[in-house]
Enzyme design. Structure first.
Site, PDB file in Angstrom:
ATOM      1  N   ASP A   1     -19.807 -49.569  12.986  1.00 30.95           N
ATOM      2  CA  ASP A   1     -19.791 -49.308  14.427  1.00 30.95           C
ATOM      3  C   ASP A   1     -18.371 -49.043  14.914  1.00 30.95           C
ATOM      4  O   ASP A   1     -18.163 -48.239  15.815  1.00 30.95           O
ATOM      5  CB  ASP A   1     -20.450 -50.452  15.210  1.00 30.95           C
ATOM      6  CG  ASP A   1     -21.115 -49.915  16.471  1.00 30.95           C
ATOM      7  OD1 ASP A   1     -21.865 -48.922  16.363  1.00 30.95           O
ATOM      8  OD2 ASP A   1     -20.872 -50.457  17.562  1.00 30.95           O
TER       9      ASP A   1
ATOM     10  N   GLU B   1     -12.470 -52.156  23.856  1.00 30.62           N
ATOM     11  CA  GLU B   1     -13.460 -52.349  22.794  1.00 30.62           C
ATOM     12  C   GLU B   1     -12.873 -52.122  21.392  1.00 30.62           C
ATOM     13  O   GLU B   1     -13.172 -52.857  20.451  1.00 30.62           O
ATOM     14  CB  GLU B   1     -14.643 -51.406  23.013  1.00 30.62           C
ATOM     15  CG  GLU B   1     -15.735 -51.604  21.983  1.00 30.62           C
ATOM     16  CD  GLU B   1     -17.039 -51.013  22.439  1.00 30.62           C
ATOM     17  OE1 GLU B   1     -17.565 -51.480  23.465  1.00 30.62           O
ATOM     18  OE2 GLU B   1     -17.515 -50.072  21.799  1.00 30.62           O
TER      19      GLU B   1
ATOM     20  N   GLU C   1     -24.793 -44.657  25.394  1.00 31.62           N
ATOM     21  CA  GLU C   1     -24.499 -45.928  26.077  1.00 31.62           C
ATOM     22  C   GLU C   1     -25.777 -46.656  26.473  1.00 31.62           C
ATOM     23  O   GLU C   1     -25.883 -47.878  26.336  1.00 31.62           O
ATOM     24  CB  GLU C   1     -23.632 -45.682  27.316  1.00 31.62           C
ATOM     25  CG  GLU C   1     -22.242 -45.129  27.027  1.00 31.62           C
ATOM     26  CD  GLU C   1     -21.313 -46.157  26.371  1.00 31.62           C
ATOM     27  OE1 GLU C   1     -21.758 -46.895  25.480  1.00 31.62           O
ATOM     28  OE2 GLU C   1     -20.126 -46.190  26.741  1.00 31.62           O
TER      29      GLU C   1
ATOM     30  N   GLU D   1     -29.713 -43.361  16.381  1.00 35.89           N
ATOM     31  CA  GLU D   1     -29.572 -44.793  16.715  1.00 35.89           C
ATOM     32  C   GLU D   1     -30.476 -45.611  15.793  1.00 35.89           C
ATOM     33  O   GLU D   1     -30.049 -46.628  15.238  1.00 35.89           O
ATOM     34  CB  GLU D   1     -29.950 -45.054  18.184  1.00 35.89           C
ATOM     35  CG  GLU D   1     -28.902 -44.625  19.193  1.00 35.89           C
ATOM     36  CD  GLU D   1     -27.629 -45.480  19.148  1.00 35.89           C
ATOM     37  OE1 GLU D   1     -27.688 -46.668  18.809  1.00 35.89           O
ATOM     38  OE2 GLU D   1     -26.558 -44.931  19.451  1.00 35.89           O
TER      39      GLU D   1
HETATM   40  C1  MP5 Z   1     -22.784 -47.445  20.913  1.00 36.37           C
HETATM   41  C2  MP5 Z   1     -22.172 -47.980  19.764  1.00 36.37           C
HETATM   42  C3  MP5 Z   1     -22.278 -47.742  22.294  1.00 36.37           C
HETATM   43  N1  MP5 Z   1     -21.114 -48.786  19.842  1.00 36.37           N
HETATM   44  N2  MP5 Z   1     -22.673 -47.693  18.523  1.00 36.37           N
HETATM   45  C4  MP5 Z   1     -23.741 -46.894  18.409  1.00 36.37           C
HETATM   46  C5  MP5 Z   1     -24.250 -46.560  17.053  1.00 36.37           C
HETATM   47  N3  MP5 Z   1     -24.360 -46.396  19.492  1.00 36.37           N
HETATM   48  C6  MP5 Z   1     -23.899 -46.662  20.719  1.00 36.37           C
HETATM   49  O1  MP5 Z   1     -20.975 -47.242  22.474  1.00 36.37           O
HETATM   50  P1  MP5 Z   1     -19.810 -48.182  23.063  1.00 36.37           P
HETATM   51  O2  MP5 Z   1     -18.603 -47.356  23.137  1.00 36.37           O
HETATM   52  O3  MP5 Z   1     -19.651 -49.306  22.087  1.00 36.37           O
HETATM   53  O4  MP5 Z   1     -20.281 -48.674  24.387  1.00 36.37           O
END
Ligand code: MP5
Length: 207
Positions: A45, A81, A130, A196
């Site tokens: 991630d 983040e 998001e 996803e």
């Molecule tokens: C997000 C993420 C959300 N971190 N990972 C995946 C696979 N999909 C969506 O993005 P963020 O920047 O962490 O809010």
């Protein structure tokens, strides 16, 4: 009537369920996820969020000025983040330079391909990415275990508000989009839902 974010979710309800409900997440809620599975997700991630940050910058570059506030807030949150991911990796002694696995690689490639897409297409994909995390982690509620911090990060009310603001901006862009852009935005949404699901599965299948 023009395409809206809510309609995309409603028209693809089954896919969206698979994108946001997964045994990986159940394992976080119940505390049964194995460390190798969780750590695979964490490192992958991070690799995803690095590329998502580039995508956010491209979105901002094309956005109408009234959309700047929400997107700049999003970029600020991404800085926080990325720092947070590095701290989590250090706590757990994880190597963030681990190469992306296929499920992460193809998601990153998809975002890179969207860099030159029209604004309504990018805005729709960005919102969907998001929204997926807000819904997936938010559904777990407050957790009294090691994963509570993760569920809270994406499931909190402030993040939900940000996601709703992104939906309003994407809806506005879609209302002024050409038929071809609307078709591309729909395709991007379906691909986000698919990838996803694949991302959870990639982590769940680790080890
Ligand atoms: C997000 C993420 C959300 N971190 N990972 C995946 C696979 N999909 C969506 O993005 P963020 O920047 O962490 O809010």
């Amino acid at each position: 009537m023009s395409l809206t974010c809510e309609k995309l979710v409603a028209d693809n309800a089954e896919m969206w369920r698979s994108a946001t409900i997964h045994p990986f997440l159940d394992g976080c809620r119940d505390g049964t996820i194995r460390l190798d599975q969780f750590h695979t997700w964490l490192v992958q991630d991070y690799r995803f969020v690095v590329e998502f940050t580039r995508f956010a910058a491209r979105l901002l570059a094309d956005a109408p000025v009234p959309h700047f506030d929400t997107l700049l807030g999003g970029l600020q949150a991404l800085q926080d983040e990325l720092t947070w991911f590095r701290a989590k990796a250090e706590e757990r002694d994880l190597d963030l330079s681990t190469p992306p696995l296929p499920g992460c690689q193809k998601y990153n490639a998809m975002m890179a391909e969207l860099h030159d897409a029209a604004y309504p297409v990018k805005a729709t994909a960005f919102w969907a990415i998001e929204r997926a995390y807000n819904e997936a982690w938010g559904r777990l509620g407050a957790l009294d275990n090691a994963y509570g911090e993760f569920a809270e990060r994406w499931g909190n009310e402030g993040f939900g508000e940000y996601v709703r603001a992104l939906a309003l901006q994407a809806d506005e862009a879609l209302a002024n989009a050409s038929a071809d852009e609307v078709a591309r935005a729909t395709k991007a949404f379906v691909t986000v839902a698919d990838y996803e699901q694949g991302f959870w599965q990639m982590a769940f299948a680790a080890g």
